[in-house]
Design an enzyme around this catalytic site. Structure first.
Site, PDB file in Angstrom:
ATOM      1  N   PHE A 163     112.856  35.243  17.454  1.00 42.37           N
ATOM      2  CA  PHE A 163     112.971  34.569  18.747  1.00 42.37           C
ATOM      3  C   PHE A 163     114.401  34.790  19.230  1.00 42.37           C
ATOM      4  CE2 PHE A 163     109.637  30.903  18.632  1.00 42.37           C
ATOM      5  CZ  PHE A 163     108.649  31.818  18.907  1.00 42.37           C
ATOM      6  N   HIS A 219     105.124  32.166   7.207  1.00 42.42           N
ATOM      7  CA  HIS A 219     106.355  32.651   7.831  1.00 42.42           C
ATOM      8  C   HIS A 219     107.521  31.800   7.306  1.00 42.42           C
ATOM      9  CE1 HIS A 219     109.290  34.167  10.463  1.00 42.42           C
ATOM     10  NE2 HIS A 219     108.559  34.348  11.541  1.00 42.42           N
ATOM     11  N   GLU A 274     104.530  44.810  17.997  1.00 41.76           N
ATOM     12  CA  GLU A 274     105.025  45.505  16.810  1.00 41.76           C
ATOM     13  C   GLU A 274     104.261  46.811  16.593  1.00 41.76           C
ATOM     14  OE1 GLU A 274     105.064  43.106  13.248  1.00 41.76           O
ATOM     15  OE2 GLU A 274     106.372  44.562  12.237  1.00 41.76           O
ATOM     16  N   CYS A 289     114.138  34.167  12.820  1.00 39.92           N
ATOM     17  CA  CYS A 289     113.267  34.889  11.892  1.00 39.92           C
ATOM     18  C   CYS A 289     113.883  36.181  11.369  1.00 39.92           C
ATOM     19  CB  CYS A 289     111.946  35.199  12.575  1.00 39.92           C
ATOM     20  SG  CYS A 289     111.323  33.801  13.492  1.00 39.92           S
ATOM     21  N   LYS A 323     102.866  37.802   5.372  1.00 43.72           N
ATOM     22  CA  LYS A 323     102.856  36.424   5.893  1.00 43.72           C
ATOM     23  C   LYS A 323     101.455  35.828   5.802  1.00 43.72           C
ATOM     24  CE  LYS A 323     106.814  36.531   9.058  1.00 43.72           C
ATOM     25  NZ  LYS A 323     107.258  37.940   9.046  1.00 43.72           N
ATOM     26  N   HIS A 371     106.653  42.588  10.525  1.00 45.73           N
ATOM     27  CA  HIS A 371     107.003  41.205  10.849  1.00 45.73           C
ATOM     28  C   HIS A 371     105.697  40.401  10.926  1.00 45.73           C
ATOM     29  CE1 HIS A 371     109.576  37.986  11.919  1.00 45.73           C
ATOM     30  NE2 HIS A 371     109.051  37.806  13.104  1.00 45.73           N
TER      31      HIS A 371
END
Lengths: 90, 402
Positions: free
Chosen positions: B390, B331, B305, B162, B326, B294
């Site tokens: 990730f 995403h 976050e 990501c 998003k 994010h």
């Protein structure tokens, strides 16, 4: 409790935790076995594969599901219920 | 050190097939997430996503080219053309060797993998199309952009899940800054909305079955999207001398690793990346008006976050706007940072901050101004764009008005 189902679930979870099957029983919790969120997801996958059932579980909020994952006993109970449903369908 | 500016931007994403369509959708809080449409979708538990609708490859490329281009390459080429057109650059003479491309993608030609596996495993075909390898390779989009536009300087692809786009843009920025190139095409592209692509994500049990609600207390997971955004980055003096219209300056960049867990995010890794981007840019926390989060809509990301932003911004977090687009486009995995940087350039140039839509209920662990449901008209002079992958690989970009 259905012994065949119980022993299979205990074996799957014990394997995930890296302990002997003898070291787990229905009052053991996933937490005390040190199984983290990824480990839970993998255990559920193994159980689903073993019994050909679908366990409702969202890793975002493990407590949101109607199923009780607090101990191996409650998991076994849930699996027994789902296996019964599965059998009555087929 | 040399300064780096953005002079062109282009995109194809679920919200629109151009930057202007995307900005209009950002400002109107449009939700482009809907029912997925592709082969075997009925065998999936997750059936929603941010799909690019109405995109016809045959309107953009001739038949021979289409057989060479996976969908992620098609998105990248269309977005790159829009960005280059806006920049007014022509790549000839000495510039061609000083111009390059760095693009992010996580899955590369995943549709090509999926289609070809189906052919040989399920349909028992004995041969696959001869272009399977050049279609599926992760650098296919970067290579075709270089070929299409005669970019003969540095060219490569970045694959960090990501964070792929933010890493690619950050590296392109560093390459111009340090003199490896004068112009870079950069951003990212992703297209993994196919049976295998979604089936793999289902397994992790972090996907929502109904909606993407970042920061809302009742959020229940992420929703995938697809698309691309590409930027033209140039050395500042070069752009100034040719009289280019400057969209923004890339002011700073930082990347960190959590070195902790393969899927769970960490506050300290994210905070070090946010703080690092600020330090690199020379901006202070008080200068930043907007952060494109994010904001995946998972319990873990959004909580972590917000804690990281609070840790870096302290008291300045109270006046900060932070939103997750998003909620609108899903995403885009390896392409997400690039599309989300558009939200930041829009905030700088049009003084509108896009909202976090589908927001219903405050979460005490996400108690920042997340611009719920409606775009906000406000002057923004500098912005950050976060990406946390990730694998614990974090990348944060800082941009400012010039």
């Amino acid at each position: 409790m259905n012994d065949a189902i119980a022993s299979k679930v205990l074996r799957i979870v014990a394997e995930q935790a890296g302990v002997e099957t003898a070291a787990v029983n229905s009052s053991t919790s996933l937490e005390e076995l040190g199984i983290d969120s990824l480990g839970i997801v993998e255990s559920i996958f193994c159980i689903e594969e073993e019994f050909n059932i679908q366990l409702p579980f969202n890793a975002n909020d493990p407590n949101s599901t109607e199923l009780d994952f607090s101990t191996l006993g409650t998991i076994i109970g849930a699996v027994e219920g789902l296996v019964k449903q599965q059998n009555s369908k087929s | 050190m040399r300064r780096v500016v953005i002079t062109g931007q282009g995109t194809v994403n679920p919200l629109g097939h151009s930057v202007s369509e995307t900005f209009a959708a950002f400002q109107n809080g449009v939700c482009a997430i809907g029912e997925l449409e592709f082969r075997d979708v009925e065998r999936l538990g997750i059936r929603i996503g941010g799909q690019v609708k109405g995109f016809r490859a045959e309107d953009c490329f001739d038949r021979q080219k289409i057989s060479l281009y996976d969908r992620f390459t098609q998105f990248a080429l269309v977005a790159a053309q829009e960005a280059i057109d806006q920049s007014g650059l022509e790549f000839n003479d000495s510039l061609t060797d000083r111009a390059g491309v760095a693009l992010g993608t996580a899955g590369g030609g995943l549709n090509t993998w999926d289609d070809s596996y189906r052919e040989v495993y399920q349909e028992q075909k004995s041969r696959v199309h001869p272009f399977v390898v050049p279609r599926l390779m992760n650098n296919a989009a970067a290579s075709h952009v270089s070929m299409q536009h005669n970019l003969r300087g540095p060219g490569y692809s970045v694959s960090t899940a990501c964070s792929s786009s933010n890493h690619a843009i950050g590296m392109a920025f560093q390459m111009i800054r340090t003199g490896l190139a004068d112009v870079m095409l950069t951003g990212g592209s992703e297209s993994m909305l196919c049976f295998g692509g979604i089936k793999a994500w289902e397994g992790l049990r972090v996907m929502s079955q109904d909606c993407c609600r970042p920061f809302s207390a009742d959020r229940n997971g992420m929703v995938q999207g697809e698309g691309a955004a590409i930027f033209v980055l140039e050395e500042y003096e070069f752009a100034r001398k040719r009289g280019a219209a400057i969209i923004a300056e890339i002011a700073g960049f930082a990347m960190t690793s959590d070195a902790a867990d393969i899927v769970m995010p960490s506050v300290s890794g994210a905070a070090r990346a946010i703080g690092g981007a600020l330090a690199d840019s020379g901006l202070s926390a008080g200068d930043i008006g907007y952060i494109n989060a994010h904001g995946t809509g998972t319990a873990a990301n959004d909580r972590t976050e917000c804690a990281a932003v609070r840790q870096v911004f302290g008291q300045d977090a109270e006046r900060l706007l932070l939103s997750s687009t998003k909620s609108m486009h899903g995403h885009l995995i390896g392409g997400t940072g690039a599309v989300e940087l558009l939200a930041c350039t829009m905030a700088l140039n049009e003084s509108v901050v896009p909202p976090t839509i589908n927001y219903r209920k405050p979460d005490p662990e996400c108690d920042l101004d997340v611009v719920p449901n409606e775009a906000r008209r406000v002057r923004i002079d500098a912005a950050l764009s976060n990406a946390f992958a990730f694998g614990g690989l974090n990348a944060v970009l800082a941009i400012r008005k010039l």
